[in-house]
Design a protein around this motif. Structure first.
Motif, PDB file in Angstrom:
ATOM      1  N   PRO A   1      11.200  -9.605  35.122  1.00 13.76           N
ATOM      2  CA  PRO A   1      10.656  -8.373  33.678  1.00 13.76           C
ATOM      3  C   PRO A   1       9.706  -7.642  35.096  1.00 13.76           C
ATOM      4  CG  PRO A   1      11.379  -9.210  32.028  1.00 13.76           C
ATOM      5  CD  PRO A   1      10.955 -10.162  33.408  1.00 13.76           C
ATOM      6  N   PRO A   2       8.740  -6.648  36.042  1.00 16.42           N
ATOM      7  CA  PRO A   2       8.292  -6.420  36.731  1.00 16.42           C
ATOM      8  C   PRO A   2       7.152  -6.982  36.142  1.00 16.42           C
ATOM      9  CG  PRO A   2       8.979  -4.398  35.697  1.00 16.42           C
ATOM     10  CD  PRO A   2       9.577  -5.190  35.542  1.00 16.42           C
ATOM     11  N   GLY A   3       6.416  -7.803  37.296  1.00 13.66           N
ATOM     12  CA  GLY A   3       4.296  -7.863  36.317  1.00 13.66           C
ATOM     13  C   GLY A   3       4.044  -6.818  37.122  1.00 13.66           C
ATOM     14  N   PRO A   4       2.695  -6.761  36.897  1.00 12.68           N
ATOM     15  CA  PRO A   4       1.871  -5.284  37.212  1.00 12.68           C
ATOM     16  C   PRO A   4       1.885  -5.186  38.946  1.00 12.68           C
ATOM     17  CG  PRO A   4       0.195  -7.231  35.974  1.00 12.68           C
ATOM     18  CD  PRO A   4       1.725  -7.263  36.065  1.00 12.68           C
ATOM     19  N   GLY A   5       2.102  -4.324  40.108  1.00 16.67           N
ATOM     20  CA  GLY A   5       2.202  -4.518  40.853  1.00 16.67           C
ATOM     21  C   GLY A   5       3.225  -4.930  41.323  1.00 16.67           C
ATOM     22  N   GLN A   6       4.664  -4.679  40.449  1.00 14.32           N
ATOM     23  CA  GLN A   6       5.505  -5.007  41.096  1.00 14.32           C
ATOM     24  C   GLN A   6       6.399  -4.203  40.368  1.00 14.32           C
ATOM     25  OE1 GLN A   6       6.316  -9.485  39.498  1.00 14.32           O
ATOM     26  NE2 GLN A   6       6.081 -10.222  41.166  1.00 14.32           N
ATOM     27  N   VAL A   7       8.357  -4.241  41.084  1.00 11.72           N
ATOM     28  CA  VAL A   7       9.174  -3.485  40.994  1.00 11.72           C
ATOM     29  C   VAL A   7      10.161  -4.142  41.340  1.00 11.72           C
ATOM     30  CG1 VAL A   7       8.196  -1.164  41.775  1.00 11.72           C
ATOM     31  CG2 VAL A   7       9.557  -2.458  43.498  1.00 11.72           C
ATOM     32  N   VAL A   8      11.642  -3.969  40.034  1.00  9.31           N
ATOM     33  CA  VAL A   8      12.678  -4.202  40.215  1.00  9.31           C
ATOM     34  C   VAL A   8      13.830  -3.174  40.887  1.00  9.31           C
ATOM     35  CG1 VAL A   8      14.624  -4.479  38.730  1.00  9.31           C
ATOM     36  CG2 VAL A   8      12.890  -5.674  37.618  1.00  9.31           C
ATOM     37  N   VAL A   9      14.019  -3.465  42.459  1.00 11.15           N
ATOM     38  CA  VAL A   9      15.362  -3.037  42.887  1.00 11.15           C
ATOM     39  C   VAL A   9      16.521  -2.991  42.739  1.00 11.15           C
ATOM     40  CG1 VAL A   9      15.412  -1.663  45.044  1.00 11.15           C
ATOM     41  CG2 VAL A   9      13.389  -2.458  44.880  1.00 11.15           C
ATOM     42  N   ALA A  10      17.336  -1.980  42.433  1.00 12.27           N
ATOM     43  CA  ALA A  10      18.963  -2.536  42.423  1.00 12.27           C
ATOM     44  C   ALA A  10      19.193  -1.793  44.042  1.00 12.27           C
ATOM     45  CB  ALA A  10      19.886  -1.263  41.769  1.00 12.27           C
ATOM     46  N   VAL A  11      20.029  -3.161  44.354  1.00 11.59           N
ATOM     47  CA  VAL A  11      19.614  -3.143  46.137  1.00 11.59           C
ATOM     48  C   VAL A  11      21.155  -2.616  47.017  1.00 11.59           C
ATOM     49  CG1 VAL A  11      20.771  -4.666  48.040  1.00 11.59           C
ATOM     50  CG2 VAL A  11      19.100  -5.359  46.397  1.00 11.59           C
ATOM     51  N   ARG A  12      21.172  -1.601  47.192  1.00 14.05           N
ATOM     52  CA  ARG A  12      22.495  -0.439  47.775  1.00 14.05           C
ATOM     53  C   ARG A  12      22.932  -1.584  49.015  1.00 14.05           C
ATOM     54  NH1 ARG A  12      22.775   4.290  45.110  1.00 14.05           N
ATOM     55  NH2 ARG A  12      24.384   4.685  47.226  1.00 14.05           N
ATOM     56  N   ALA A  13      22.167  -2.216  49.967  1.00 18.11           N
ATOM     57  CA  ALA A  13      22.648  -2.645  51.387  1.00 18.11           C
ATOM     58  C   ALA A  13      21.347  -3.391  51.946  1.00 18.11           C
ATOM     59  CB  ALA A  13      22.158  -1.398  51.934  1.00 18.11           C
ATOM     60  N   ALA A  14      21.684  -4.675  52.312  1.00 15.40           N
ATOM     61  CA  ALA A  14      20.783  -5.656  52.947  1.00 15.40           C
ATOM     62  C   ALA A  14      20.888  -5.725  54.100  1.00 15.40           C
ATOM     63  CB  ALA A  14      20.751  -7.243  51.635  1.00 15.40           C
ATOM     64  N   GLY A  15      20.090  -6.144  55.678  1.00 17.78           N
ATOM     65  CA  GLY A  15      20.183  -5.988  56.323  1.00 17.78           C
ATOM     66  C   GLY A  15      19.990  -7.569  56.571  1.00 17.78           C
ATOM     67  N   VAL A  16      21.003  -8.180  57.320  1.00 21.77           N
ATOM     68  CA  VAL A  16      21.461  -9.636  58.355  1.00 21.77           C
ATOM     69  C   VAL A  16      20.421  -9.690  59.470  1.00 21.77           C
ATOM     70  CG1 VAL A  16      23.734 -11.027  58.522  1.00 21.77           C
ATOM     71  CG2 VAL A  16      23.748  -9.815  56.660  1.00 21.77           C
TER      72      VAL A  16
END
Ligand code: NAP
Length: 326
Positions: free
Chosen positions: A33-48
């Protein structure tokens, strides 16, 4: 604000150090779970990026205790959970604001971008305009910020004649465009199949390989004042020196063995290099969104083919970014 569906995710990890086609594998990982100042992101695309392959091959250290090691330096996706006080600067509002569930974002630098989801500090999270496609957004910032760093380190300005070694690569393509925007004449080395593309960006293309210095002299009868090296070969550095470019205006991101020549090597790890990269981010996103900056996606791969994508990127490959789609 936690999203139960993203407590775990599939991530591509290095199970050992070595050939990406054999050591990169899918694992189910916990998403804290995200701590202070953090977020969780569901990735839609990842750069290689080439750096990811170098990490997998152990070129930045091969600590067995770090295995299995998550990989992927940049990604784009949608925020699914937000920790206390997570905020970012939103150019649309011209102010810092709370990050919200549902925001479309770019994560750079990401830790573990090759995944369905990742946890990120808000300092690495940037708003993604709706008009910027996820794959382009995922491949924009690592190469783009590196190119901006190079152009800044060389202090490229109107009146300069600049050689960009590897002008059709991911970093080189942006370096060519930023140097042109700064008012410089740009000569770019590339394989012949990429010459029309470079011409369209306003550069004068020349083939690398034997005789490259003479070809550059022919393209720049008035001389060359700066060089941006994205390749790291002795040919690129020796040619730049032979053309009479002062070492302090030869900026490389790859010729780490040539620091004794007095050239400038930037890697984003600190000081001015880090600052230039951070300062470039908002402008790169705006320019890529408006079409003022050309960023091509060469190929997309399913997440599970991360090892194959890294392998192909390390060989002669089509122009443009490789992007993983979870
Ligand atoms: N220090 C840093 O902060 C930093 C940051 C980003 C990247 N890098 C490094 O910079 C390098 C480039 O990254 P990238 O993402 O731009 O890779 P890329 O997209 O794979 O581009 C590399 C380009 O180099 C060109 N090339 C290959 N052999 C060449 C030669 N002998 N002479 C001239 N050009 C040649 C190729 O162009 P053609 O197709 O035209 O042959 C290729 O497109 C990698 O080594 C990467 O690890 C360093």
């Amino acid at each position: 604000m936690a999203d139960e569906s993203l407590r775990t995710a599939t991530a591509m990890v290095a199970t050992e150090y070595g050939d990406p086609t054999t050591v990169v594998a899918a694992r189910t990982v916990d998403i804290a779970p995200p701590g202070p100042g953090q977020v969780v992101v569901a990735v839609r695309a990842a750069g290689v990026n080439p750096v990811d392959g170098k990490v997998v091959r152990g070129l930045f250290g091969a600590d067995p205790a770090a295995l299995p090691r998550r990989i992927g330096s940049e990604a784009a996706g949608v925020v699914t959970a937000v920790g206390d006080g997570a905020r970012y600067f939103d150019p649309d509002d011209d102010q810092r604001r709370d990050i919200c569930v549902g925001d479309e974002v770019i994560v750079y630098r990401a830790v573990g971008g090759y995944a369905q989801a990742l946890l990120a500090d808000d300092t690495s999270v940037h708003p993604k305009p709706a008009a910027l496609d996820f794959p382009v957004a995922a491949g924009l910032l690592l190469a783009g910020a590196t190119a901006a760093d190079m152009v800044g380190a060389a202090d490229i300005r109107a009146g300069d004649t600049v050689v960009v070694h590897g002008g059709a690569g991911a970093v080189g393509t942006v370096a060519v465009q930023l140097a042109r925007k700064a008012g410089a004449t740009v000569i770019a080395t590339a394989a012949p199949r990429n010459h029309d593309f470079l011409r369209a960006l306003g550069a004068i293309p020349v083939a690398y390989g034997e005789g490259v210095a003479d070809r550059i002299r022919g393209a720049a009868p008035g001389g060359v004042t700066a060089a941006l090296d994205t390749v790291g070969t002795d040919e690129a550095i020796d040619t730049s020196l032979a053309l009479g470019v002062p070492p302090t205006r030869i900026v490389s991101i790859a010729a780490f063995g040539r620091a004794d020549d007095g050239i400038v090597i930037v890697d984003g790890s600190g000081g001015d290099s880090k600052r230039r990269r951070e300062e470039a981010i908002a402008g790169l996103i705006a320019e890529a969104t408006s079409g003022g900056l050309v960023v091509e996606v060469a190929k997309t791969f399913p997440l599970a083919q991360a090892g194959a994508a890294l392998d192909e990127l390390a060989r002669a490959h089509p122009r443009g970014k490789f992007v993983l789609l979870p």
